[in-house]
Structure formats: structure tokens, C-alpha cells
Design a protein around this motif. Structure first.
Motif, PDB file in Angstrom:
ATOM      1  N   LEU A  57      42.886  59.800  19.207  1.00 41.20           N
ATOM      2  CA  LEU A  57      42.942  60.304  20.582  1.00 41.20           C
ATOM      3  C   LEU A  57      43.884  59.464  21.440  1.00 41.20           C
ATOM      4  O   LEU A  57      44.717  60.000  22.175  1.00 41.20           O
ATOM      5  CB  LEU A  57      41.542  60.334  21.206  1.00 41.20           C
ATOM      6  CG  LEU A  57      40.588  61.379  20.642  1.00 41.20           C
ATOM      7  CD1 LEU A  57      39.193  61.205  21.256  1.00 41.20           C
ATOM      8  CD2 LEU A  57      41.106  62.782  20.903  1.00 41.20           C
ATOM      9  N   LEU A  58      43.762  58.153  21.341  1.00 42.74           N
ATOM     10  CA  LEU A  58      44.638  57.270  22.109  1.00 42.74           C
ATOM     11  C   LEU A  58      46.091  57.430  21.681  1.00 42.74           C
ATOM     12  O   LEU A  58      46.989  57.512  22.517  1.00 42.74           O
ATOM     13  CB  LEU A  58      44.192  55.813  21.946  1.00 42.74           C
ATOM     14  CG  LEU A  58      45.034  54.771  22.689  1.00 42.74           C
ATOM     15  CD1 LEU A  58      45.014  55.022  24.189  1.00 42.74           C
ATOM     16  CD2 LEU A  58      44.527  53.374  22.368  1.00 42.74           C
ATOM     17  N   GLY A  59      46.331  57.503  20.382  1.00 39.39           N
ATOM     18  CA  GLY A  59      47.685  57.672  19.878  1.00 39.39           C
ATOM     19  C   GLY A  59      48.319  58.968  20.339  1.00 39.39           C
ATOM     20  O   GLY A  59      49.481  58.994  20.745  1.00 39.39           O
ATOM     21  N   CYS A  60      47.561  60.051  20.307  1.00 35.50           N
ATOM     22  CA  CYS A  60      48.078  61.339  20.780  1.00 35.50           C
ATOM     23  C   CYS A  60      48.383  61.289  22.270  1.00 35.50           C
ATOM     24  O   CYS A  60      49.403  61.820  22.724  1.00 35.50           O
ATOM     25  CB  CYS A  60      47.086  62.449  20.481  1.00 35.50           C
ATOM     26  SG  CYS A  60      47.006  62.885  18.742  1.00 35.50           S
ATOM     27  N   LEU A  61      47.511  60.658  23.043  1.00 36.90           N
ATOM     28  CA  LEU A  61      47.746  60.517  24.480  1.00 36.90           C
ATOM     29  C   LEU A  61      49.020  59.711  24.736  1.00 36.90           C
ATOM     30  O   LEU A  61      49.883  60.122  25.521  1.00 36.90           O
ATOM     31  CB  LEU A  61      46.552  59.839  25.149  1.00 36.90           C
ATOM     32  CG  LEU A  61      46.717  59.510  26.630  1.00 36.90           C
ATOM     33  CD1 LEU A  61      46.808  60.779  27.453  1.00 36.90           C
ATOM     34  CD2 LEU A  61      45.576  58.630  27.107  1.00 36.90           C
ATOM     35  N   LEU A  62      49.150  58.587  24.053  1.00 35.76           N
ATOM     36  CA  LEU A  62      50.324  57.732  24.257  1.00 35.76           C
ATOM     37  C   LEU A  62      51.619  58.407  23.822  1.00 35.76           C
ATOM     38  O   LEU A  62      52.631  58.314  24.513  1.00 35.76           O
ATOM     39  CB  LEU A  62      50.148  56.407  23.517  1.00 35.76           C
ATOM     40  CG  LEU A  62      49.082  55.473  24.082  1.00 35.76           C
ATOM     41  CD1 LEU A  62      48.910  54.255  23.177  1.00 35.76           C
ATOM     42  CD2 LEU A  62      49.422  55.051  25.498  1.00 35.76           C
ATOM     43  N   ILE A  63      51.601  59.097  22.693  1.00 38.01           N
ATOM     44  CA  ILE A  63      52.813  59.755  22.244  1.00 38.01           C
ATOM     45  C   ILE A  63      53.178  60.898  23.198  1.00 38.01           C
ATOM     46  O   ILE A  63      54.354  61.143  23.464  1.00 38.01           O
ATOM     47  CB  ILE A  63      52.714  60.223  20.775  1.00 38.01           C
ATOM     48  CG1 ILE A  63      54.107  60.241  20.154  1.00 38.01           C
ATOM     49  CG2 ILE A  63      52.068  61.565  20.635  1.00 38.01           C
ATOM     50  CD1 ILE A  63      54.108  60.373  18.648  1.00 38.01           C
ATOM     51  N   GLY A  64      52.177  61.557  23.769  1.00 38.73           N
ATOM     52  CA  GLY A  64      52.439  62.600  24.757  1.00 38.73           C
ATOM     53  C   GLY A  64      53.053  62.049  26.030  1.00 38.73           C
ATOM     54  O   GLY A  64      53.999  62.624  26.577  1.00 38.73           O
ATOM     55  N   ILE A  65      52.536  60.916  26.495  1.00 35.19           N
ATOM     56  CA  ILE A  65      53.078  60.287  27.703  1.00 35.19           C
ATOM     57  C   ILE A  65      54.514  59.830  27.466  1.00 35.19           C
ATOM     58  O   ILE A  65      55.413  60.129  28.267  1.00 35.19           O
ATOM     59  CB  ILE A  65      52.189  59.110  28.152  1.00 35.19           C
ATOM     60  CG1 ILE A  65      50.852  59.628  28.698  1.00 35.19           C
ATOM     61  CG2 ILE A  65      52.898  58.251  29.199  1.00 35.19           C
ATOM     62  CD1 ILE A  65      49.815  58.548  28.915  1.00 35.19           C
ATOM     63  N   VAL A  66      54.740  59.115  26.381  1.00 38.29           N
ATOM     64  CA  VAL A  66      56.086  58.599  26.092  1.00 38.29           C
ATOM     65  C   VAL A  66      57.066  59.750  25.872  1.00 38.29           C
ATOM     66  O   VAL A  66      58.177  59.745  26.393  1.00 38.29           O
ATOM     67  CB  VAL A  66      56.070  57.638  24.876  1.00 38.29           C
ATOM     68  CG1 VAL A  66      57.484  57.254  24.464  1.00 38.29           C
ATOM     69  CG2 VAL A  66      55.250  56.404  25.202  1.00 38.29           C
TER      70      VAL A  66
END
Length: 109
Positions: A57-66
Motif C-alpha cells: 500500500l505504501l509503495g503504491c501510494l509513493l509510486i503514484g505521488i512520484v
């Protein structure tokens, strides 16, 4: 022996890109192991993989933001994207990499 200046430019670029992705992936995998273990330890009595869920979940959020910043504001060069999006976050969570690559595939089709 072969000196670095003897290598064709495309080979140099491929080696640099591989080093960026590999280095990012190394740190991403370490972060995944550490954070996933820490979260899972909080749910020691559960058989559900909460550590993996939290990392994904955190990885998907971060990759979406970046990726959103990179696309909408033309931020970050190709080397940064390879290091962070493919390497670091790809090593952190493989699912976010799949999501990103699927998005790019459809966007560029």
C-alpha cells in the motif's frame, strides 16, 4: 583491456541505467524487509501478511505521488525515475512497479 571510453555510448548508457536500477532495488528490498518485518511483528499472532500489505500500500501510494509529480510537473529526469520508480520502489514493492509499467504501456500505446 577495454577502457570505459572504448565502449559505445549505448553500452555506457545501458550500464549506467542498470547500476541505477540495481542500486535502487538493493535499498528498496532492504526497506521492504525492514518495514514489512516491523509491521508484521506488531501483528505477531496473525497469519495474515500485514507487513506485505503495508509495504504494498505504501509503495503504491509513493509510486503514484512520484509518478504524478513527474508527469504533471515534468519533474525528475530519466535517471531519477529509473533509480526511484523502477529500482527503489520496484524493489520495495513489485506490485507498484507492475502498476506503473501498465500505466506507461497504456499511456504510450
Amino acid at each position: 583491456g577495454t577502457e570505459p571510453e572504448d565502449l559505445p555510448a549505448t553500452m555506457k548508457l545501458a550500464l549506467i541505467n542498470a547500476a541505477l536500477i540495481g542500486t535502487g532495488g538493493f535499498f528498496g528490498a532492504l526497506l521492504r524487509y525492514g518495514l514489512g518485518g516491523l509491521v508484521q511483528k506488531s501483528f505477531a499472532t496473525s497469519v495474515f501478511p500485514y507487513g506485505t500489505l503495508a509495504v504494498n500500500l505504501l509503495g503504491c501510494l509513493l509510486i503514484g505521488i512520484v509518478m504524478g509529480l513527474a508527469e504533471s510537473r515534468q519533474m525528475f529526469g530519466p535517471e531519477f525515475r529509473l533509480f526511484v520508480l523502477v529500482g527503489l520502489l520496484g524493489g520495495f514493492t513489485t506490485y507498484s512497479t507492475f502498476g506503473y509499467e501498465s500505466f506507461v504501456l497504456f499511456r504510450d500505446a
